[in-house]
Design a protein around this motif. Structure first.
Motif, PDB file in Angstrom:
ATOM      1  N   ASN A  32      51.047  38.979  49.835  1.00 62.18           N
ATOM      2  CA  ASN A  32      52.226  38.383  50.428  1.00 62.18           C
ATOM      3  C   ASN A  32      53.283  37.686  49.390  1.00 62.18           C
ATOM      4  O   ASN A  32      54.409  37.671  49.286  1.00 62.18           O
TER       5      ASN A  32
ATOM      6  N   ALA B 176      50.994  39.084  58.638  1.00 58.34           N
ATOM      7  CA  ALA B 176      51.648  37.654  58.087  1.00 58.34           C
ATOM      8  C   ALA B 176      51.621  36.997  59.095  1.00 58.34           C
ATOM      9  O   ALA B 176      51.740  35.548  58.900  1.00 58.34           O
TER      10      ALA B 176
ATOM     11  N   ALA C 188      57.568  37.224  55.001  1.00 58.70           N
ATOM     12  CA  ALA C 188      57.071  38.636  55.131  1.00 58.70           C
ATOM     13  C   ALA C 188      56.989  39.141  56.704  1.00 58.70           C
ATOM     14  O   ALA C 188      57.233  40.203  56.944  1.00 58.70           O
TER      15      ALA C 188
ATOM     16  N   SER D 132      55.231  32.623  51.924  1.00 59.77           N
ATOM     17  CA  SER D 132      55.129  34.113  51.751  1.00 59.77           C
ATOM     18  C   SER D 132      54.801  34.888  53.043  1.00 59.77           C
ATOM     19  O   SER D 132      55.462  36.010  53.255  1.00 59.77           O
ATOM     20  N   ALA D 133      53.954  34.409  53.809  1.00 66.59           N
ATOM     21  CA  ALA D 133      53.709  34.799  55.154  1.00 66.59           C
ATOM     22  C   ALA D 133      54.845  34.771  56.060  1.00 66.59           C
ATOM     23  O   ALA D 133      55.179  35.573  56.811  1.00 66.59           O
TER      24      ALA D 133
END
Ligand code: SF4
Ligand code: FES
Length: 250
Positions: A233, A157, A184, A180-181
């Motif tokens: 993710n 990520a 995460a 989301s990366a």
């Protein structure tokens, strides 16, 4: 190679832009796409014309500065590479290449091919960090056991370079893959779990404020992402977001 470039020219954020055609010759397949743009700009400067403005910095696929929508694809026709790593051997003599800026409401055009991606910085500032004491009391990394699978996923990520190709490729201009990366890379590690709830809530709130669209699972972002950031993710972030919202309301 002799090529025809059809490039988006726009004086500034307020002016109307248009596609302008430029013939270019003597392009080697070994050149990177940005080196080809350098050749064009040298040609334009020698002719007394305004060079084409485009973003770049490292030119080795790590900084996330370069962008460009090339023949309708973010970072062009190759896979797993940024525009600065794209080689002209992907094109053939006589080709016409359309070059446009990344398009999204939250990425307004500044000039020609340069867009303002500071919305990404504001999302990062909303929660993409951990609050730790770094004044000499930091623990040795190996003293905190972390399952290998989690460490690998967090590392994967963390390879997101914040280029924005995911947004440019999405029909909704969604920034979910990027956000989301960034969520995460922290939330999978013990150090990041402490602020995990506030992080996901604040980053998603900022993402919405910036005007990015929502995710409808088309998966175009994952295909065009130069770093192969996984859709997994997004699922993880939705899960975390739901859990954090429920706990906040309780
Ligand atoms: S998720 Fe991929 S496409 Fe999106 S900003 Fe990160 S590296 Fe770029
Ligand atoms: S210029 Fe740094 S990633 Fe392309």
């Amino acid at each position: 190679m002799n090529l025809t470039l059809k490039i988006w020219r726009q004086k500034d954020a307020k002016s109307k832009g248009k596609i302008v055609s430029y013939p270019i010759s003597g392009i080697s397949g070994h050149m990177s796409f940005l080196e080809m743009m350098d050749v064009l700009n040298e040609q334009l400067i020698n002719e007394g014309q305004e060079p084409v403005a485009f973003d770049h910095d490292c030119r080795e696929g790590i900084c996330g500065s370069c962008s460009l929508h090339i023949n309708g694809e973010a970072h062009g026709p190759d896979r797993g590479v940024t525009t600065c790593q794209l080689h002209m051997r992907m094109f053939k003599d006589g080709d016409t290449i359309f070059i446009e800026p990344f398009r999204a409401k939250a990425f307004p055009v500044i000039k020609d091919l340069i867009v303002d991606r500071t919305s990404f910085d504001r999302i990062q500032h909303a929660g993409g960090f951990i609050s730790v004491n770094t004044s000499g009391n930091t623990q040795d990394a190996n003293s905190i056991p972390i399952p290998k699978a989690d460490a690998d996923k967090a590392f994967d990520a963390a390879t997101c370079i914040g280029c924005g190709a995911c947004v440019a490729s999405c029909k909704n201009a969604s920034a979910m893959l990027y956000v989301s990366a960034k969520v995460a890379q922290f939330s999978l590690l013990p150090q990041g779990k402490v602020e995990a709830k506030d992080r996901v809530l604040n980053m998603v709130e900022q993402m919405d404020k910036e005007g990015f669209g929502n995710c409808t699972n088309t998966g175009a972002c994952e295909v065009e992402c130069p770093k192969g950031i996984s859709l997994e993710n997004i699922a993880r972030m939705n899960n975390e977001y739901l859990k954090a919202s429920i706990t906040r309301e309780a």
